[in-house]
Scaffold this active site. Structure first.
Site, PDB file in Angstrom:
ATOM      1  CD  GLU A  89      -3.144  -0.726   0.174  1.00  0.00           C
ATOM      2  OE1 GLU A  89      -3.057   0.308  -0.527  1.00  0.00           O
ATOM      3  OE2 GLU A  89      -4.109  -1.517   0.117  1.00  0.00           O
ATOM      4  CD  GLU A  96      -3.419  -7.308   2.565  1.00  0.00           C
ATOM      5  OE1 GLU A  96      -4.485  -6.801   2.976  1.00  0.00           O
ATOM      6  OE2 GLU A  96      -2.326  -6.723   2.600  1.00  0.00           O
TER       7      GLU A  96
HETATM    8  C1  IPT Z   1      -5.116  -3.859   3.536  1.00  0.00           C
HETATM    9  C2  IPT Z   1      -3.737  -3.739   4.095  1.00  0.00           C
HETATM   10  O1  IPT Z   1      -2.773  -4.122   3.154  1.00  0.00           O
HETATM   11  C3  IPT Z   1      -3.535  -4.560   5.315  1.00  0.00           C
HETATM   12  O2  IPT Z   1      -2.348  -4.129   5.934  1.00  0.00           O
HETATM   13  C4  IPT Z   1      -4.696  -4.421   6.237  1.00  0.00           C
HETATM   14  O3  IPT Z   1      -4.813  -3.104   6.641  1.00  0.00           O
HETATM   15  C5  IPT Z   1      -5.941  -4.816   5.530  1.00  0.00           C
HETATM   16  O4  IPT Z   1      -6.134  -3.984   4.435  1.00  0.00           O
HETATM   17  C6  IPT Z   1      -7.170  -4.672   6.383  1.00  0.00           C
HETATM   18  O5  IPT Z   1      -7.072  -5.278   7.600  1.00  0.00           O
HETATM   19  S1  IPT Z   1      -5.379  -2.341   2.696  1.00  0.00           S
HETATM   20  C7  IPT Z   1      -7.097  -2.098   2.465  1.00  0.00           C
HETATM   21  C8  IPT Z   1      -7.287  -0.701   1.936  1.00  0.00           C
HETATM   22  C9  IPT Z   1      -7.694  -3.057   1.531  1.00  0.00           C
END
Ligand code: IPT
Length: 995
Positions: A422, A498
């Site tokens: 990010e 993710e």
């Molecule tokens: C995404 C992040 O990469 C991760 O660190 C964490 O914050 C996650 O979201 C949520 O728990 S970023 C998000 C804008 C999709």
């Protein structure tokens, strides 16, 4: 005021983008026979509130620090006594937003700064020649180092090592090391990861002797040719020397190539060869894994074979020590992962403690090693001034990439480098990728933040929903914003770096993702967000433990419990989400064909055969064991299948006498022998098949002759064992049991997933519709000859939408009709009919009731043993289970709906020591939860410690429930798991029963 003896220029590094001065070039982390002095332990420590409050001459060897306290190194100073009375500030949690004004590279004047001092004496074996290097494995966020009063340099990059040459100032006798550590620095702009802000020397410190003619840095290139089975080894180093691999009979010069037939390293078969790199002055121990990583034919491959990543994102976390972990904790993480069929880790969002990577090599995990870089908070300012795109920051970003790659390049487990997380887009990211490609062509580069993917080797996204993921699988995704890049991106493999946001109850929808991954070769799996809840262990004034989240330390800006979104609780207890993931990604698919009397086994591993597994069958009648044995399955190669016939014993058990109960066959795959990460017998995969569906449940309770008559006298109506309130029509007693009788109920304490969403949250809609405050209007209570009919209208203030609920009670004849609890069984059939406009989904559709808290022992026949919801149902198996009421609760850090068991045929609640209990059963399976508190109390609490046990056990019994989805970050509940208000009829039998 800034102490007048401190030259402000000497503090300039704090707000400088420069990554550090006086540092040595980055290099690999390794163990050798060179002398090393461990400098961990109790250091003298003082915390200054700001740069204006620093101790003058704190670095002077004779500075009197006897009044200073002692702080362990490694640790974060905010974690000191954090459970009861934090001494040095507190951890503070933000996700995206910077907790200070965005004015790079400047940081607030209130810049807590730790002053650390310790003495050491060179050990007698310290050689008189060579050099001495001070190595810091991790200091958050900027620091300056002084030895014997002499400034050696400064550094930034919290989760990366920094080395300083100490040779010229080391003394034979007593040495005094002083380190100043600042909470905030220009580096903080690059470290905006979604986690607690914490500071200090949080990883180890050592003084390393560097012998003359020793090894400086080296790069092990150990490739594997899957066509020939040959390994190729070449170790480049900045010294001349030899490399020996005794097991392979190899003895080659540094820089020289050698080949030998080898066993390849994979995460499934983590074959390592012990080796030694020897120079005139030093012997370095190597553990070499031969493998080749490529992206070819549009797929990410190791040793020629495409991977399916069953991954997790792992932050380093311990509820008592924060990001300082022991090696035992690291091993525990890996063992837990391996035991739950996880094969990959993304080190979100920084390089982990180096020892973790040693263990990944040894135990076998694919690693995406991610650089310590996140500038997410610039997003809130439309990415203005984003360091990724500002040339002034280029060196700082490149420095981080170099330090990661140089430190970790010799790990077989690391199969990809990730530029960070990010951090928007920009040429500095491209420069990092270019440098990495040139330095290490053997590893692809990953970065999610630039969807056009111009300089990366895999297309990576986070939280793409199922439909989009499916399109990407088909190669029919929307084009890139830059048309020139489209062809490149379409040629790339895809991973979800993710997905499956494991916040609170959930994530739902994992099975559906897995099906897509298995269906489309381009989709090479993903990484669940995330491994562990970053809860901080605290104690209430009464001494009750709980796990704190954002806001619990009074932070002005914070993101609440968004920091608690892991598959394991902070104490590493697996959450139901981890159990579900284990099942969803199980590497061996077992299926049963009961008609053909066969079991099929498909090996979904990428490399290993099933040789390490034994198969086992078990037959149960209504959850009671009725036979078991081994199942001989030939070794199935990776990607292959086998079908075996049932052994005669299994057929016998399947056919044994008519049982009138449900008969289930469970086949499981277990470890044949101890593995380094789990003992023999550990279950890897399983499958269940119903062999009989059991005796048909009585469809109606006979009325007429023999059925107990209904008696109405004034305020009470009696029907069989049941006593009802004549005005409300509610059951108040069943035999000897006082009961808060059932009534319609649709509310659940919103889950984290209910509370958030891309298009407004479900919980908001539910509350707007008043589902949390429904009123029950009794329209009629009609005693009949053989039963009682209660008609109600259930609706919320202000709304003309309603659920009409008609309750029809009937009684079994005393003496019973053969069903359990026949002594006084009551049957309740509820007919629900929506009236008016229903444009919201329902959390659930069912009943609530309550019984005395003494009924704390619960047993059931249904799915379990864990909670399960319609879209988190894969891991629940049919069987007979028992628990006490407390054991049914899942202690999510933020209280919410939890603990509901599904597909329940019957459930019994009784006093712990035996006695009269309540038995609930039904002709069709239902879900139940039993709690020491109501859904409303659960909804109102912010921490589990706020929930107070009353004198009732509250039951919810559901005919239907909405799924949980993953809307806390990602797609909501899939359409097939959304619960719409619709005419529904369901039946539950109630009986007071002796046990
Ligand atoms: C995404 C992040 O990469 C991760 O660190 C964490 O914050 C996650 O979201 C949520 O728990 S970023 C998000 C804008 C999709």
């Amino acid at each position: 005021m800034l102490s007048d003896r401190l030259d402000p220029a000497s503090l300039k590094y704090v707000e400088s983008r420069d990554p550090g001065q006086g540092r040595l070039a980055p290099r690999a982390r390794y163990r050798s026979d060179a002398v090393a002095l461990d400098l961990d332990g109790a250091w003298r420590f003082r915390l200054a509130d700001s740069l204006h409050d620093l101790t003058p001459d704190f670095e002077a060897p004779d500075h009197d620090d006897t009044g200073w306290e002692r702080l362990p190194v490694p640790s974060s100073w905010q974690m000191r006594d954090v459970a009861d009375a934090p001494r040095h500030g507190t951890p503070a949690y933000t996700n995206v937003v910077y907790p200070f004004p965005v004015d790079p590279p400047r940081v607030p004047d209130a810049n807590p700064t730790g002053e650390y001092r310790r003495e050491f004496t060179l050990p007698p074996e310290w050689p008189g020649t060579g050099r001495g290097v001070l190595r810091f494995e991790g200091v958050d966020s900027a620091f300056a180092v002084f030895l014997n009063g002499v400034r050696l340099g400064d550094g930034k990059g919290s989760r990366l090592p920094t080395e300083f040459d100490a040779t010229d100032v080391l003394r034979p006798g007593r040495n005094v090391l002083a380190v100043r550590v600042h909470q905030w620095s220009a580096g903080s702009y690059l470290e905006d990861q979604d986690m607690w802000w914490m500071s200090g020397i949080f990883r180890s410190v050592a003084l390393l002797h560097r012998p003359q003619d020793g090894v400086g840095d080296f790069f092990v290139h150990a490739d594997y040719d899957h066509l020939t089975g040959e390994g190729t080894l070449r170790v480049d180093a900045d010294a001349t020397g030899r490399v020996t691999v005794p097991e392979l009979g190899l003895d080659v010069a540094v820089g020289e190539r050698a080949t030998a037939p080898v066993g390849p390293w994979t995460a499934e078969t983590p074959r390592l060869y012990d080796a030694e790199l020897t120079t005139a002055g030093e012997r370095v121990r190597l553990r070499i894994g031969f493998r080749t990583v490529t992206v070819s034919g549009g797929l990410l491959r190791v040793n020629g074979t495409p991977l399916l990543l069953r991954g997790v994102n792992r932050h380093e976390w311990d509820p008592d020590t924060g990001r300082t972990l022991t090696v035992e904790t690291m091993r525990q993480d890996i063992e837990l992962m391996k035991r739950h069929n996880i094969n990959a880790v993304r080190t979100s969002h920084y390089p982990p403690d180096g020892r973790f990577l040693d263990l990944c090599d040894e135990l076998g995990l694919w690693v995406v090693d991610e650089c310590d870089l996140e500038t997410h908070g610039f997003h809130l300012n439309d990415w203005r001034g984003n360091p990724s795109a500002d040339p002034a920051w280029r060196e700082a970003l490149l420095d981080r990439m170099r330090r990661m790659v140089e430190r970790d390049k010799n790990h077989a487990g690391v199969i990809m480098w990730s530029l960070g997380n990010e951090s928007g887009t920009g040429d500095n990211l491209r420069a990092m990728a270019d440098w990495s490609h040139q330095r290490d062509p053997g590893r692809p580069v990953h970065y999610e933040g630039d969807w056009d993917s111009g300089y990366v080797d895999v297309y990576s996204r986070m939280y793409a929903d199922h439909a989009e993921t499916d399109r990407i699988g088909h190669g029919t995704e929307d084009p890139t914003t830059d048309p020139e890049l489209d062809e490149h991106r379409r040629s790339l493999p895809f991973i979800l770096c993710e997905y499956g946001h494991a916040m609170g109850n959930g994530p739902g929808g994992l099975s559906e993702y897995q099906r897509l991954f298995e269906q489309h070769p381009r989709l090479q799996g993903g990484f669940i967000w995330e491994w562990i809840d970053h809860g901080v262990r605290r104690r209430t004034p009464e001494g009750e433990e709980f796990f704190a989240y954002g806001g619990d330390f009074g932070e002005v800006v914070h993101d609440g419990n968004f920091v608690a979104d892991g598959l394991v609780f902070p104490d590493r207890t697996p959450s139901p989400g981890l159990i579900e993931y284990k099942k969803v990604v199980e590497p061996v698919a077992i299926r049963v064909d009961a008609a053909a009397r066969t079991v099929s086994v498909r090996n979904g591993l990428d490399f290993a055969g099933t040789g390490q597994l034994r198969f086992h069958w078990r037959v149960e009648d209504e959850g009671v064991p009725a036979g078991q044995g081994e199942l001989a399955v030939p070794v199935v190669a990776a990607g292959d299948s086998a079908v075996v016939s049932w052994p005669p014993e299994l057929s016998g058990a399947a056919d044994a006498g008519a049982v009138g109960a449900e008969r289930w066959l469970t086949v499981s795959a277990r470890l044949a022998k101890d593995e380094p990460w789990a003992p023999a017998g550990h279950e890897v995969a399983w499958f269940q098949a119903a062999l009989t569906t059991g005796a048909p449940a009585p469809s109606a309770i006979r009325s007429g002759a023999g059925a107990p008559a209904l008696r109405a006298d004034g305020a009470r109506i009696t029907l069989g064992d049941g006593v009802f309130d004549a005005r409300t029509g509610r059951l108040v007693r069943l035999g000897a049991l006082p009961v808060e009788g059932p009534r319609l109920d649709v509310w659940r304490a919103p889950t984290d997933n209910d509370l958030r969403g891309r298009r407004g949250s479900d919980a908001e809609k539910w509350r707007a519709a008043g589902l949390d405050r429904l009123e029950h209007k009794v329209l009629s209570v009609e005693p009949g000859d053989t039963g009682l009919t209660v008609t109600t209208r259930v609706a919320a203030a202000g709304s003309d939408a309603a659920l009409s609920a008609v309750y029809r009670w009937s009684a079994a004849p005393s003496g019973g009709d053969g069903g359990a609890g026949g002594a006084g069984r009551l049957r309740l059939t509820v007919e629900v009919r929506p009236a008016g406009v229903w444009d919201v989904t329902l959390p659930r559709l069912g009943l609530r009731a309550a019984v005395p808290a003494a009924l704390s022992a619960v047993s059931w026949f249904g799915a379990g043993p864990h909670e399960a919801y319609p879209d988190t149902r894969a891991a629940a198996r049919v069987g007979r289970f028992a628990s006490d009421v407390d054991g049914l609760q899942t202690p999510y850090l933020f209280p919410q709906e939890n603990g509901s068991r599904t597909d329940v045929r019957w459930v019994r609640l009784g006093p712990a020591g035996g006695g009269t209990g309540l038995r609930l059963s039904g002709p069709t399976p239902f879900s139940f939860a039993a709690r020491p508190w109501t859904s409303e109390e659960l909804d109102a609490a912010a921490h589990p410690t706020e929930l107070v046990r009353g004198d009732l056990v509250h039951l919810t019994l559901d005919a239907a429930r909405q799924g949980v989805g993953s809307a806390s970050c990602g797609p909501g509940v899939l359409p097939e798991y959304r619960l719409l208000a619709a005419p529904t009829v369901f039946t539950v039998d109630w009986a007071a029963e002796e046990a």
